[in-house]
Design a protein around this motif. Structure first.
Motif, PDB file in Angstrom:
ATOM      1  N   ALA A   1       0.783  -1.231   0.000  1.00 61.72           N
ATOM      2  CA  ALA A   1       0.000   0.000   0.000  1.00 61.72           C
ATOM      3  C   ALA A   1       0.816   1.282   0.000  1.00 61.72           C
ATOM      4  O   ALA A   1       0.254   2.364   0.090  1.00 61.72           O
ATOM      5  CB  ALA A   1      -0.937   0.005   1.213  1.00 61.72           C
ATOM      6  N   GLY A   2       2.138   1.194  -0.114  1.00 60.66           N
ATOM      7  CA  GLY A   2       2.949   2.408  -0.087  1.00 60.66           C
ATOM      8  C   GLY A   2       2.881   3.112   1.246  1.00 60.66           C
ATOM      9  O   GLY A   2       3.083   4.322   1.357  1.00 60.66           O
ATOM     10  N   MET A   3       2.592   2.353   2.287  1.00 61.58           N
ATOM     11  CA  MET A   3       2.448   2.910   3.631  1.00 61.58           C
ATOM     12  C   MET A   3       3.814   3.170   4.253  1.00 61.58           C
ATOM     13  O   MET A   3       4.738   2.380   4.090  1.00 61.58           O
ATOM     14  CB  MET A   3       1.671   1.918   4.496  1.00 61.58           C
ATOM     15  N   SER A   4       3.962   4.280   4.949  1.00 61.53           N
ATOM     16  CA  SER A   4       5.209   4.556   5.647  1.00 61.53           C
ATOM     17  C   SER A   4       5.453   3.516   6.731  1.00 61.53           C
ATOM     18  O   SER A   4       4.592   3.274   7.579  1.00 61.53           O
ATOM     19  CB  SER A   4       5.157   5.955   6.283  1.00 61.53           C
ATOM     20  N   ALA A   5       6.619   2.894   6.692  1.00 60.89           N
ATOM     21  CA  ALA A   5       6.962   1.888   7.703  1.00 60.89           C
ATOM     22  C   ALA A   5       6.963   2.496   9.095  1.00 60.89           C
ATOM     23  O   ALA A   5       6.750   1.801  10.097  1.00 60.89           O
ATOM     24  CB  ALA A   5       8.332   1.290   7.387  1.00 60.89           C
TER      25      ALA A   5
ATOM     26  N   GLY B   1       2.732   9.977   6.184  1.00 59.86           N
ATOM     27  CA  GLY B   1       3.122  10.463   4.873  1.00 59.86           C
ATOM     28  C   GLY B   1       2.738   9.512   3.769  1.00 59.86           C
ATOM     29  O   GLY B   1       2.181   9.923   2.748  1.00 59.86           O
ATOM     30  N   GLY B   2       3.026   8.227   3.945  1.00 57.71           N
ATOM     31  CA  GLY B   2       2.690   7.236   2.936  1.00 57.71           C
ATOM     32  C   GLY B   2       1.198   7.125   2.722  1.00 57.71           C
ATOM     33  O   GLY B   2       0.721   7.040   1.589  1.00 57.71           O
ATOM     34  N   MET B   3       0.433   7.146   3.795  1.00 56.75           N
ATOM     35  CA  MET B   3      -1.016   7.049   3.693  1.00 56.75           C
ATOM     36  C   MET B   3      -1.599   8.297   3.029  1.00 56.75           C
ATOM     37  O   MET B   3      -2.513   8.215   2.210  1.00 56.75           O
ATOM     38  CB  MET B   3      -1.635   6.871   5.073  1.00 56.75           C
ATOM     39  N   MET B   4      -1.064   9.449   3.384  1.00 56.82           N
ATOM     40  CA  MET B   4      -1.522  10.692   2.778  1.00 56.82           C
ATOM     41  C   MET B   4      -1.237  10.693   1.284  1.00 56.82           C
ATOM     42  O   MET B   4      -2.065  11.103   0.471  1.00 56.82           O
ATOM     43  CB  MET B   4      -0.835  11.891   3.447  1.00 56.82           C
ATOM     44  N   MET B   5      -0.053  10.214   0.904  1.00 55.94           N
ATOM     45  CA  MET B   5       0.301  10.169  -0.511  1.00 55.94           C
ATOM     46  C   MET B   5      -0.600   9.215  -1.278  1.00 55.94           C
ATOM     47  O   MET B   5      -1.044   9.522  -2.390  1.00 55.94           O
ATOM     48  CB  MET B   5       1.770   9.761  -0.676  1.00 55.94           C
TER      49      MET B   5
ATOM     50  N   VAL C   1       0.756   3.367  -5.660  1.00 55.94           N
ATOM     51  CA  VAL C   1       1.632   2.742  -4.667  1.00 55.94           C
ATOM     52  C   VAL C   1       3.091   2.855  -5.103  1.00 55.94           C
ATOM     53  O   VAL C   1       3.969   3.194  -4.303  1.00 55.94           O
ATOM     54  CB  VAL C   1       1.254   1.261  -4.452  1.00 55.94           C
ATOM     55  N   GLY C   2       3.363   2.575  -6.376  1.00 58.71           N
ATOM     56  CA  GLY C   2       4.733   2.664  -6.876  1.00 58.71           C
ATOM     57  C   GLY C   2       5.305   4.051  -6.747  1.00 58.71           C
ATOM     58  O   GLY C   2       6.460   4.237  -6.332  1.00 58.71           O
ATOM     59  N   THR C   3       4.512   5.063  -7.091  1.00 58.04           N
ATOM     60  CA  THR C   3       4.962   6.456  -6.981  1.00 58.04           C
ATOM     61  C   THR C   3       5.119   6.857  -5.520  1.00 58.04           C
ATOM     62  O   THR C   3       6.048   7.593  -5.157  1.00 58.04           O
ATOM     63  CB  THR C   3       3.962   7.393  -7.685  1.00 58.04           C
ATOM     64  N   SER C   4       4.231   6.365  -4.672  1.00 54.87           N
ATOM     65  CA  SER C   4       4.291   6.678  -3.245  1.00 54.87           C
ATOM     66  C   SER C   4       5.576   6.157  -2.614  1.00 54.87           C
ATOM     67  O   SER C   4       6.265   6.889  -1.888  1.00 54.87           O
ATOM     68  CB  SER C   4       3.078   6.085  -2.529  1.00 54.87           C
ATOM     69  N   VAL C   5       5.922   4.891  -2.891  1.00 55.79           N
ATOM     70  CA  VAL C   5       7.144   4.335  -2.282  1.00 55.79           C
ATOM     71  C   VAL C   5       8.400   4.966  -2.878  1.00 55.79           C
ATOM     72  O   VAL C   5       9.432   5.088  -2.207  1.00 55.79           O
ATOM     73  CB  VAL C   5       7.201   2.793  -2.415  1.00 55.79           C
ATOM     74  N   PHE C   6       8.313   5.397  -4.139  1.00 57.44           N
ATOM     75  CA  PHE C   6       9.433   6.112  -4.763  1.00 57.44           C
ATOM     76  C   PHE C   6       9.710   7.412  -4.005  1.00 57.44           C
ATOM     77  O   PHE C   6      10.858   7.725  -3.665  1.00 57.44           O
ATOM     78  CB  PHE C   6       9.101   6.414  -6.227  1.00 57.44           C
ATOM     79  N   ILE C   7       8.655   8.155  -3.722  1.00 52.92           N
ATOM     80  CA  ILE C   7       8.789   9.412  -2.977  1.00 52.92           C
ATOM     81  C   ILE C   7       9.242   9.146  -1.545  1.00 52.92           C
ATOM     82  O   ILE C   7      10.121   9.836  -1.016  1.00 52.92           O
ATOM     83  CB  ILE C   7       7.452  10.177  -2.989  1.00 52.92           C
TER      84      ILE C   7
END
Length: 256
Positions: free
Chosen positions: A22-26, A158-162, A178-184
């Motif tokens: 989900a591109g969630m911030s760890a 941050g990840g959830m907001m993105m 998700v891909g763009t979120s984890v890239f950022i």
């Protein structure tokens, strides 16, 4: 030592799955667990969590990019905006009491998970391409400012907001979001971690290494599975994981 290993492994499991799927911030998972179970100072816990986010987000971004589910051009615009405000907010966060940072609500994770289950994101890449590029850039800058402040202040959200902004505001399909979120997040997490360590000092190296390695492994597994899943199934899997993680984080913060 065994307790430390178990907590870091469980934190890495939850954080890795959240990042890869989900591109969630760890940091949203790791920091509350370190604070609650290892009684670690909130500022250092957030630094360790952000450091764990760096490699996990990087390997996830590589996996999504390899499968052509990454928007680098618009991602860079948001990334630089987020990085600037992450650094500023991280510095300001050093003046805030630890209890304030550690008690930050993560209800967004739970609510976003429910949203993906009830109302899945079924946007296609063709629909994404029809969006006005100039409008998207302006939106990315505005949204990046907000996200950077959240990430720097609390090391979470941050990840959830993105993910929410990329799917709901910028109209991304889920995998590309998700891909763009984890890239950022790779770069925002690096900025946040370095500034936290520079201000707060050297963290517990054992906890740092355990969290980083476990988060990296599970993020890689989750990213590979996510890129192979059809859109509807990915929405459901993402929603279930976010609901479980959201409930677990809330329990850690408010029960333990």
């Amino acid at each position: 030592m065994m307790m430390t290993f178990i907590i870091c492994l469980l934190a890495g499991l939850g954080a890795g799955l959240g990042t890869g799927f989900a591109g969630m911030s760890a940091a949203a998972v790791i920091s509350p667990m370190l604070i609650a179970f290892l009684h670690m100072d909130a500022y250092q816990a957030i630094g360790i969590a952000l450091a764990s986010d760096v490699l996990a987000s990087a390997v996830s971004a590589y996996t999504y990019g390899k499968n052509k589910n990454l928007d680098i051009k618009n991602g860079l615009v948001m990334m630089f905006t987020v990085m600037i405000f992450t650094f500023i907010a991280s510095y300001l966060a050093s003046f805030i009491p630890s209890t304030t940072m550690g008690g930050f609500s993560t209800f967004m994770t739970l609510l976003l998970g429910i949203k993906f289950i009830v109302k899945p994101v079924m946007t296609t890449k063709e629909t994404m391409a029809a969006t006005d590029p100039k409008k998207r850039i302006i939106q990315s800058i505005i949204c990046g400012t907000i996200i950077g402040c959240i990430c720097g202040f609390v090391g979470a959200g941050g990840g959830m907001m993105m993910l929410l902004i990329l799917t709901s505001v910028l109209g991304y399909e889920l995998k590309t979001a998700v891909g763009t979120s984890v890239f950022i997040m790779t770069f925002t997490a690096l900025t946040g971690a370095l500034s936290h360590f520079a201000i707060g000092g050297t963290p517990d190296l054992v906890v740092l290494i355990l969290c980083m390695v476990s988060t990296l492994i599970f993020a890689r597994v989750a990213a590979v599975l996510a890129n192979k899943a059809p859109a509807k199934l990915l929405n459901q899997a993402t929603g279930v994981i976010l609901v479980i993680l959201g409930a677990a984080i809330i329990a850690v913060q408010y029960v333990f």
